[in-house]
Design a protein around this motif. Structure first.
Motif, mmCIF file in Angstrom:
data_model
loop_
_atom_site.group_PDB
_atom_site.id
_atom_site.type_symbol
_atom_site.label_atom_id
_atom_site.label_comp_id
_atom_site.label_asym_id
_atom_site.label_seq_id
_atom_site.Cartn_x
_atom_site.Cartn_y
_atom_site.Cartn_z
ATOM 1 N N GLN A 106 0.820 -1.205 0.000
ATOM 2 C CA GLN A 106 0.000 0.000 0.000
ATOM 3 C C GLN A 106 0.863 1.268 0.000
ATOM 4 O O GLN A 106 0.520 2.267 0.612
ATOM 5 N N SER A 107 1.979 1.200 -0.696
ATOM 6 C CA SER A 107 2.883 2.349 -0.729
ATOM 7 C C SER A 107 2.222 3.571 -1.366
ATOM 8 O O SER A 107 2.668 4.702 -1.154
ATOM 9 N N TRP A 108 1.151 3.353 -2.146
ATOM 10 C CA TRP A 108 0.447 4.475 -2.766
ATOM 11 C C TRP A 108 -0.094 5.455 -1.733
ATOM 12 O O TRP A 108 -0.286 6.639 -2.018
ATOM 13 N N TYR A 110 1.459 6.707 0.591
ATOM 14 C CA TYR A 110 2.481 7.705 0.880
ATOM 15 C C TYR A 110 3.092 8.325 -0.376
ATOM 16 O O TYR A 110 3.648 9.414 -0.315
ATOM 17 N N THR A 111 3.014 7.634 -1.506
ATOM 18 C CA THR A 111 3.657 8.144 -2.719
ATOM 19 C C THR A 111 2.685 8.873 -3.641
ATOM 20 O O THR A 111 3.111 9.494 -4.612
ATOM 21 N N SER A 112 1.387 8.779 -3.365
ATOM 22 C CA SER A 112 0.407 9.414 -4.248
ATOM 23 C C SER A 112 0.505 10.939 -4.201
ATOM 24 O O SER A 112 0.101 11.615 -5.140
ATOM 25 N N SER A 113 1.027 11.466 -3.120
ATOM 26 C CA SER A 113 1.183 12.922 -3.001
ATOM 27 C C SER A 113 2.447 13.211 -2.195
ATOM 28 O O SER A 113 2.447 13.129 -0.967
ATOM 29 N N TRP A 114 3.516 13.555 -2.913
ATOM 30 C CA TRP A 114 4.764 13.867 -2.214
ATOM 31 C C TRP A 114 4.641 15.146 -1.401
ATOM 32 O O TRP A 114 5.261 15.281 -0.347
#
Length: 347
Positions: A106-108, A110-114
């Motif tokens: 579910q890394s998205w 944290y990575t969906s919005s830097w």
């Protein structure tokens, strides 16, 4: 309050926080079974309603402690060091759950919005854990604590109390009316939360100025412990009933919170009771910063798999405490370096 009293109140507050977040819901049937009902409501809902003083408890402790310590040597420096140590713990937890999200696929999150991740890192927003909203509020209170304590000393406590009332009522209005929300990163609800917490912090300072808890302890000493705790149990049960059935509002949380906290601090407690609340007080920061991941954010609904409220609560505490020991193991060496670097004792 002495340090042990403060730590016990923090332990009580974090226990209340978990109860509030898990069980203060009218859609309980969608989350857990409710075998024990009272007048159409789960018993867990009564506990949750009276647990909404959790943030108030933390803010009150800070205000009371800062009032007690203000004027002593290196007051501001020690507050800043403690704040930096708190943020160090927060950053470690954020990094650990970033790794956990990647491992869970579910890394998205944290990575969906830097930008969102960066703003969360500096605690401007709390995208990944709703309970983190208190961190920047507390940071601002620490940064301006000398000014706030000076204000509390300069003016009569009744004048300060009037300011507290204005901040609290105005903050409550803006927090829940949400009259202006220009972006996802800013809203008047966040301003409202700040002013409500400011009022609670100042209230703690006023109680410190009035030596409120010292007087409450002296009064409690004149009452038989059996009568004190029996009467307290009846009072708290009555408050829980009224809150759940008639007054489901955060607005009066400081009132119920003051009553419950006073009972805990003033009453003569057996050693096992003291040890219980001190234990959770020791782990309160880690539980506050991590518990929401196990039911709402990353591992959605995980603790609700335990099905029944007592088991759900116990499951949550087992997870949080196990993680807390791990966090302490990793963070204590870092914390020592922070405190040594600033050449102050741990406070």
């Amino acid at each position: 309050m002495n340090k042990d009293d403060t730590k016990m109140v923090q332990g009580l507050s974090v226990l209340a926080m978990v109860c509030l977040h898990l069980f203060c819901r009218i859609d309980w049937a969608d989350f857990y079974a409710t075998p024990v009902m009272l007048l159409g409501l789960p018993v867990s809902f009564y506990f949750a309603q009276i647990s909404d003083f959790c943030v108030f408890g933390f803010a009150l402790c800070s205000g009371y402690a800062h009032w007690t310590l203000y004027g002593k040597e290196h007051f501001y420096r020690r507050r800043l060091v403690s704040l930096f140590a708190l943020y160090g713990r927060y950053w470690l937890i954020l990094i650990l759950f970033t790794i956990a999200a990647a491992l869970a696929g579910q890394s998205w999150l944290y990575t969906s919005s830097w930008l969102g991740y960066f703003l969360s890192y500096i605690s401007v927003v709390s995208f990944y854990n709703g309970a983190w909203w208190y961190l920047p509020v507390y940071a601002v209170l620490v940064l301006v604590s000398p000014l706030l304590m000076k204000l509390c000393r300069k003016y009569h406590w009744l004048i300060v109390s009037l300011l507290i009332a204005v901040c609290y009522v105005g903050g409550y209005y803006f927090r829940f009316k949400k009259v202006f929300t220009p972006s996802v990163y800013f809203s008047t609800s966040s301003i409202g939360a700040f002013f409500m917490t400011l009022a609670e912090y100042l209230f703690g300072a006023v109680l410190g100025r009035l030596c409120f808890f010292e007087k409450a302890k002296a009064a409690a000493q004149k009452i038989s412990p059996v009568l004190f705790w029996l009467g307290s149990a009846v009072l708290v049960a009555g408050l829980a009933f009224v809150r759940a059935q008639y007054l489901r509002t955060l607005f009066i949380a400081p009132l119920t919170g003051t009553i419950i906290i006073t009972i805990l601090v003033a009453g003569r407690k057996p050693k096992p009771v003291r040890a219980f609340f001190l234990f959770f007080g020791k782990h309160s920061t880690n539980i506050w910063l991590t518990h929401m991941f196990f039911y709402h954010t990353l591992f959605v609904g995980l603790v609700f798999k335990a099905k029944y409220p007592p088991l759900i609560y116990a499951f949550m505490m087992v997870l949080c405490l196990a993680l807390s020991y791990g966090i302490d193991l990793l963070y204590h060496p870092i914390q020592k370096k922070i405190l040594k670097l600033n050449n102050v004792a741990k406070v």
